[in-house]
Design a protein around this motif. Structure first.
Motif, short mmCIF file in Angstrom:
data_model
loop_
_atom_site.label_atom_id
_atom_site.label_comp_id
_atom_site.label_asym_id
_atom_site.label_seq_id
_atom_site.Cartn_x
_atom_site.Cartn_y
_atom_site.Cartn_z
N MET A 51 -34.75 -33.01 -57.76
CA MET A 51 -33.57 -33.67 -57.23
C MET A 51 -33.16 -34.78 -58.19
SD MET A 51 -33.06 -32.22 -54.26
CE MET A 51 -32.19 -33.36 -53.18
N THR A 52 -31.91 -35.04 -58.21
CA THR A 52 -31.47 -36.01 -59.19
C THR A 52 -30.70 -37.16 -58.56
OG1 THR A 52 -29.78 -34.38 -59.59
CG2 THR A 52 -31.49 -34.58 -61.24
N THR A 53 -30.71 -37.25 -57.24
CA THR A 53 -30.07 -38.38 -56.55
C THR A 53 -30.77 -39.67 -56.97
OG1 THR A 53 -30.22 -36.86 -54.72
CG2 THR A 53 -29.22 -38.99 -54.26
N VAL A 99 -41.99 -34.34 -51.56
CA VAL A 99 -42.37 -33.64 -52.79
C VAL A 99 -41.14 -33.01 -53.45
CG1 VAL A 99 -43.04 -31.69 -51.30
CG2 VAL A 99 -43.78 -31.74 -53.69
N GLY A 100 -41.07 -33.13 -54.77
CA GLY A 100 -40.03 -32.46 -55.54
C GLY A 100 -40.60 -31.15 -56.04
N HIS A 101 -40.98 -31.14 -57.33
CA HIS A 101 -41.67 -29.96 -57.84
C HIS A 101 -43.12 -29.97 -57.38
CE1 HIS A 101 -39.09 -27.92 -60.87
NE2 HIS A 101 -38.46 -29.09 -60.93
CU1 K7E Z 1 -36.24 -30.25 -58.53
CU2 K7E Z 1 -34.64 -31.85 -61.98
CU3 K7E Z 1 -36.49 -29.54 -61.46
CU4 K7E Z 1 -36.34 -32.93 -59.78
S1 K7E Z 1 -35.56 -31.00 -60.34
S2 K7E Z 1 -37.53 -32.29 -58.18
#
Ligand code: K7E
Ligand code: CUA
Length: 683
Positions: free
Chosen positions: A1-3, A440-442
């Motif tokens: 996410m890029t927020t 969690v992101g990645h």
């Molecule tokens: Cu999901 Cu830029 Cu690969 Cu952050 S992106 S989490």
């Protein structure tokens, strides 16, 4: 996410707790202080003193633009690799050798935002040769050489804005990709933003990556003006294809938060890049003017050079039917991940209530049977029912990314419900859940996006850290959590803080890298123009208002160590060579009033600092790396006199160097005991 992080904290952190109310896991107040690890966790992550970790893990630095190298399972930080951002700690981007690495058509760019480290692969398995990483803001891709852990190549991506779906690799690392997150008008056209639908386009770039030092854009495919988010290559049966997620198929150009979330489904783009190669070979590509930089660090000279490129081959998919198809995919998908067999493409629909999984074989059949649901901008849209293999029901909230354990299971990160969900490929049933703290992101399994995952662990890369560590003011470190996945049930093992904001990470067994480490640069092969290979080669020379000082650094002195004859108005270049030929004997160089940074020289390497003195006087310089018992003695002075002064150029060298010089010039009487009068014009 890029927020932005603070926004996410407000919007989605709140959602985390709201979700907890919905049926998932508790929010921060109830878990603070709890020990969530199971009984034997400590022994599973404990690496005794003197022993090595089993895996190298490469975590992107996010908004710090770099890469953190950690050992797993211990979570110990091993190294910080400078890539897209200047780093005063090492002089990266500040010294004269590495400045060209940050060259772009926008000038020298000192910072970027890097999200996705990607290991090079052979036959679909990470091989430990290189690590690639993307820059989002000024789209670029970089290669890190894993024998030195140094960035050796950076390529700018033209006709792109937001190099986010990048730099995912094909199974042979022939290509890495970069797709534009933000669609833009091509050729920097000056058009009203409201003309988005007519004028804005996306691009997907295939970058030739298997020839070090020669990275270049093989071709760019022009795509409709959506947002391209992430990508992954096919493998096995799907080898030759690349899959990208899109969102904002609404083509909104304002208030995307609302307006890009209207469509029930966006698309996964399936790109047959072998077919694209053929079209290019048949002359269907078009070379268009596009300016971008290719920067290469020569590992022998240590000097980076920048080359400006002026055109790129683009391919319009309507000129080449069969190259691109769209697969409808719910809803605003983020990640796209291909399972180890190459049959399944898993999407992470941020706003979807299911995890949709497409089937490659069904997709091929649907194409053959022309199971189309119309087309968009001339690109055929396949029927959802014709390509979908299954949907994971009730997986949690906010699925983002999926990795695989190689044993038929998939693990998906759930941003909103803050958990990792394990599910079974083929039956799509949820097998297990592990709450993570928080958002969690990645997630990352060593080799987890490859043909042969090593399994064993999943690393959860969390966005919000509240209550995991001792508080550090308004801003907290990001949090990574290591989870054991070797059994049926996931087991929480370890929390460790990370720097920057890691998005993705990759890991592989240490064995694949460890034995191939370069221990020092060979002095005999150092081809820097500023090199000295012995103390006696040091000296000072003047060319107009430019003064070059060549200097050796060796335990525990600089040769020369005292310098005179510099004048106000001069630009001084200190070329410092570490003439040690011993592993890990590093020297530094810093001079008072320097406006850039220090230098750090690996053994056998030369680095150059530009210094413009601002006032007359005598300035000390010293070694910044505690290299020996006499490190504090490793110093010198440079004298700065008024412009036009008659102080002669003087470079004082050590007794040892004097002896070397005496030998070299045997027969010639050396009358200078105070110092060595260097060659070069005096005035
Ligand atoms: Cu999901 Cu830029 Cu690969 Cu952050 S992106 S989490
Ligand atoms: Cu060299 Cu301290």
């Amino acid at each position: 996410m890029t927020t932005p992080k603070h926004l996410r904290t407000l919007l989605l952190g709140a959602a985390t707790c709201a979700a907890a109310g919905l049926a998932f896991y508790a929010c921060s107040t109830t878990t603070a202080g709890a020990n969530l690890a199971s009984g034997d966790a400590a022994s599973k992550v404990y690496v005794p003193p003197g022993q090595y970790d089993q895996y190298y893990a490469f975590l992107s630095g996010g908004y710090n633009g770099q890469i953190g190298v950690y050992g797993l399972p211990s979570g110990r930080l091993l190294k910080f690799v400078s890539v897209f951002s200047q780093n005063p700690e090492t002089g990266w981007g500040y010294n004269e050798e590495t400045k060209p690495m940050l060259q772009t058509t926008y000038g020298n760019i000192p910072w970027d935002d890097s999200h996705h480290p990607e290991l090079s692969q052979t036959n679909g398995v990470p091989d430990g040769r290189w690590l690639f990483i993307n820059a989002n803001n000024t789209p670029r891709v970089a290669r890190v050489d894993l024998t030195t852990f140094e960035t050796t190549e950076i390529l700018q991506i033209p006709n792109s804005a937001g190099g986010h779906a990048s730099p995912f690799t094909t199974p042979d690392s022939k290509y890495i990709v970069s797709a534009t997150r933000f669609s833009i008008p091509m050729h920097n056209a000056d058009v009203p933003i409201a003309s988005y639908k007519q004028n804005f386009k996306g691009t997907v770039s295939f970058i030739r990556a298997d020839q070090p030092g020669k990275m270049d854009i093989a071709f760019q495919i022009l795509m409709p003006g959506y947002n391209y988010d992430l990508g992954h290559a096919g493998k096995g049966p799907s080898d030759g294809w690349f899959f990208f997620t899109t969102y904002n198929t609404e083509q909104a150009n304002e208030k995307l938060e609302l307006n890009a979330s209207q469509n029930d489904k966006d698309f996964m783009a399936a790109v047959n890049y072998r077919a694209a190669e053929q079209c290019i070979a048949q002359g269907k590509g078009k070379s268009i003017p596009s300016e971008y930089y290719h920067n290469v660090l020569d590992e022998k000279s240590g000097q980076a050079t920048s080359e400006k490129k002026t055109s790129v081959v683009t391919l319009d998919p309507t000129a080449c039917p069969g190259v691109v198809y769209f697969l409808p995919t719910p809803k605003s998908p983020h990640g796209v991940d291909v399972d180890p067999s190459g049959e399944y493409m898993v999407a992470g629909g941020k706003l979807a209530t299911v995890i949709p999984v497409h089937s490659f074989s069904k997709m091929i059949k649907a194409i053959a049977d022309k199971q189309f649901d119309g087309s968009e901008y001339g690109i055929p849209v396949l029927k959802y029912s014709a390509t979908i293999a299954g949907e994971v029901q009730k997986p949690g909230l906010g699925p983002l990314h999926t990795e695989f354990d190689g044993k038929g299971n998939a693990y998906t990160s759930m941003f909103i419900s803050s958990e990792i969900v394990k599910w079974k490929l083929g039956t799509w049933e949820v097998l297990d859940r592990m709450p993570v703290y928080y958002s969690v992101g990645h997630l990352m399994i060593p080799g987890g996006d490859s043909k042969k995952p090593w399994g064993q662990y999943v690393l959860s890369l969390n966005k919000i850290t509240k209550d995991r560590y001792l508080p550090t003011g308004p801003e907290l470190a990001q949090s990574a959590q290591l989870i054991d996945i070797s059994g049926n049930k996931m087991k929480m093992l370890l929390d460790f803080p990370t720097i920057g904001e890691p998005h993705y990470a990759q890991a592989l067994p240490a064995e694949l890298i460890k034995s191939r480490q370069l221990k020092f640069y060979k002095l005999a092969e150092n081809s820097s123009t500023g090199v000295v290979r012995s103390e006696s080669e040091g000296g000072i020379t003047r060319t107009g208002k430019r003064v070059d000082i060549k200097m050796a650094a060796i335990r525990s002195h600089f040769a020369p160590d005292n310098l005179e004859g510099v004048q106000l108005g001069d630009t001084v270049y200190f070329h410092v060579t570490n003439i040690e030929q011993d592993w890990d004997i590093v020297h530094g160089f810093a001079v008072q009033g320097a406006e850039n940074a220090e230098l750090i020289m690996a053994p056998g390497a030369t680095r150059t600092l530009k210094w413009i003195p601002k006032a007359t006087g005598v300035y000390p310089f010293y070694c910044t790396d505690f290299c020996s018992a006499l490190h504090q003695e490793m110093q010198g002075y440079v004298r700065v006199s008024p412009a036009g002064s008659n102080v002669p150029l003087m470079a004082n060298v050590s007794k040892k160097a004097q002896a070397q010089m005496a030998n070299a010039t045997a027969g010639r009487k050396d009358d200078s005991h105070a110092g060595h009068q260097a060659s070069g014009k005096e005035r």
